[in-house]
Design an enzyme around this catalytic site. Sequence first.
Site, mmCIF file in Angstrom:
data_model
loop_
_atom_site.group_PDB
_atom_site.id
_atom_site.type_symbol
_atom_site.label_atom_id
_atom_site.label_comp_id
_atom_site.label_asym_id
_atom_site.label_seq_id
_atom_site.Cartn_x
_atom_site.Cartn_y
_atom_site.Cartn_z
ATOM 1 N N ASP A 576 0.671 -1.220 -0.098
ATOM 2 C CA ASP A 576 -0.055 0.055 -0.142
ATOM 3 C C ASP A 576 0.786 1.488 0.081
ATOM 4 O O ASP A 576 1.003 2.034 -0.897
ATOM 5 C CB ASP A 576 -1.121 0.061 1.323
ATOM 6 C CG ASP A 576 -1.950 -1.335 1.235
ATOM 7 O OD1 ASP A 576 -1.498 -2.046 0.613
ATOM 8 O OD2 ASP A 576 -3.085 -1.145 2.043
ATOM 9 N N GLU A 810 -2.381 -8.309 12.805
ATOM 10 C CA GLU A 810 -1.979 -8.046 11.603
ATOM 11 C C GLU A 810 -0.653 -7.677 11.354
ATOM 12 O O GLU A 810 0.074 -7.899 10.373
ATOM 13 C CB GLU A 810 -3.112 -6.843 10.892
ATOM 14 C CG GLU A 810 -2.764 -6.279 9.610
ATOM 15 C CD GLU A 810 -3.741 -5.326 9.268
ATOM 16 O OE1 GLU A 810 -4.064 -4.522 10.045
ATOM 17 O OE2 GLU A 810 -3.824 -5.022 8.070
#
Length: 840
Positions: A576, A810
């Site tokens: 990202d 995560e």
Amino acid sequence: MGKPRKRNLAADGESHSQKEKKPPILVQKEKKKGKTDISKILINISIGMCIFSLVWFFYALYMRSALARRAVTLHPSPRVLDANSTTAAVSPERFWGSYRPQVYFGMKTRSPRSVVTGLMWMSQFSPSGINVRHTCEQGDRLRSYGWLMHDGINFGMQQIQDTDFTLTTTFVKRVGGDHGGDWTWRIVGKQHSLASHAPVVSLMFYVAADTQGSLHAHIEDRTRLSHVTGNSKELGDFKITFGKPISGEASANKYASYNYLKTLSPSLDQLTNIVKNSLSHRFVFSSSTSERRPYFAVDTYTPPPQKDNQIQSDFVVHQVTIQVPFQIEVLFESGSFHDRPNQLKGSVLTEELTRLMVSYNERFEKKFRLEAKGFTPAQVGFGKAALSNMLGGMGYFFGQSVVQSNFHEHPIFYPEATLFTAVPSRSFFPRGFLWDEGFHQLLISKWDLHVTHEAVAHWLDLMNVEGWIPREQILGDEALSKVPSEFVVQHTENANPPTFFLVLEELLEQFDAHPDAPQLRDILPFLRRLYPRLQTWFEWYNTTQAGPLPNSYRWRGRDKDTNRFLNPKTLTSGLDDYPRASHPSVDERHVDLHCWMVLVSRTMTHLARLLGEQHEEYGRTYKALSSNSLLSELHWSEQLSAFCDYGNHTPAVSLQPEKVFVPPEQRQYQLPVKRLVRVVRKAPKLQYVNALGYVSLFPFLLHILTPDSQKLEHVLKDVRDPARLWTPYGLRSLSRSDPMYMKRNTEHDAPYWRGSIWININYLALRALHHYSSIEGPYQLKAAELYQELRANVINNIYKQYDESGYIWEQYSDSTGRGQGSHPFTGWSALIVLIMAEEY
Ligand SMILES: *[C@@H]1O[C@H](CO)[C@@H](O)[C@H](O)[C@H]1NC(C)=O
Ligand SMILES: *[C@@H]1O[C@H](CO)[C@@H](O)[C@H](O)[C@H]1NC(C)=O
């Protein structure tokens, strides 16, 4: 394939305009022949031109719509999976499963419009009011939840810790008959040792049809739903029995209040709302040991008037309200299972469960050898939980993606498809992601190769004729209800790292080493069926993501807005907001994509050779791309002494409050909200993007550097440097010395891949260190040393965070090691099992 076709179109366009230009020259030459001739010629030419333009116009229109159709036309080669491969007839033992990872507890079958079953619950008399738990939500703030054991087929056991009680939700399956057989659930409720009194809990078991089949509720004593009978095409006749609660094994029935709801629902994502809207407070709970107290329960619900051609389906809820401790069983029995020896309940269930747990434990130790490696029982339990959550996170989805191509004004629907896949996070990302799935299957293939075959096949069967696969799969109403609208549309130009090649390469290596291994028996036919799709997939990457120089590559689909973002994101790369060239342009080349293409061409060469297919061209491409001197030419920055991207770039950027002109007469009333905009202090120029982080490591991560490469020495130095990538908890994603380190991308966009520790890349780093420590070279010892140190750091921290917080996360903070981001995240973070087992 898309690119050459587009080029043809452009080439035709050029020849067309050349033809248009020719006539004037012709006319000048003919001048002397008199006026009539000239006008005749002119008329003829004009007519010719008109006809030509018309033909061209319709041809272009036709081409455009043909290209548009290609975006949503599936690949023509035979599907990897037979259409019946997931049916009860072909795969009965995998028909039912916990294939609804988005709910805390529920089951369905691997069929498109499966009848679904599930559990909701809520605490009664709780000071915080009514909280219905159903879909996995971080906002529920559960202390922890997840599968402690799950073998992917026969059984699973999950523990859910709510505020002051714990639920254990277990399922056990038994195959028989023609429709996938039976299963039983056992729900056990226990008080937390610290709670001051035994809480009263309502469990709401439900069964819901999804446009197919019918359900009938059978009521006893006015309010108790004793069982549901039903019928659907895939399940035939079936019966679901709700047992009476007991306080524990072998004890008598226990006081409980009962309620039920039978209504209609337009879609599965409405189930929670329907239950909430039906709740009423008019019921009274009065066990012998407590005073009479009103409680909340499902009552009546009137569905809104049916819209045209909307199908409403049966939805039945059985509510049991009871004080902990308790144990309740729910039995699903298939009508076609005639010679059932006994019912799967009570002591029969306990025995079966014990047997399955013993065999699970043995199999786990045989595969991963964590006890033999000296891990403590608690650490082994953690490893089992990680694997079980990966398997328990497998979902079966059905629906249509929404895609946007360059040939459509508006997004359009992709063909209907089913997908059997693992998911990154049951709460936050309960759907398929292309780049995550390759990592998921690295772990799953070590446990059950059959699941990997099916998941890879499902994904590749989603490919369109161009060779594109939508990277985020949002299939069906339930999946859609969890996604912000701006992320729904998938663009047909956009790639994602082809991580399935990690799995394929691993399989090929195993096959080379042990061609006779029983679990690899089916691998050749499987690879043969995959092959035509892999060819097209390769070609799609090799053409649509080609870079500006020969043998270079560029991710398409970067953010275009250069005023808002500190650094425009590259979602397609999977990383990202990892810093790339500050000004996206066609001059860019990306080192991570280059390395993925090395992996892909290496694997294709290997595979083509194994299958006896043409491998020479793949071999040539692999040889060219993997050349260490080419890699250095394209991507080595002398200034940084590291690999990096190249593009139109300036490091002199920052976010500043936007300057907004406010007319003087308005100034006294309101101050406008200032948003942050990017300020560029120095113009960009073509140069290396001198960011040091995960992207710089790719030539090392994917084993492209030769063991004697001096560049390897630089990489290992950067890896071990605490001012750069090294932390006591794992490797951080971006060097602490980088100007973008932990910087926000907009006022709303917190840093993501700008410093935090990610487990998928740490797994690749450990795999690479293991690789370089096992082959001879000047850095062999250094690699071995780093391997030991990094492995211990990663394992210790993830385990510690799990122990303290109840979750696998995560990402992990590079300054404290704390878990952060979405949770539970038992997608690629569960690779910790392979790290513990040293399976690479
Ligand atoms: C499933 O489909 C395949 C291929 O179409 C066929 O050969 C096979 O017989 C089918 N199996 C069953 C049980 O229907
Ligand atoms: C990949 O693309 C390059 C550049 O266009 C081309 O030379 C090469 O042949 C392609 N590789 C394969 C295997 O098609």
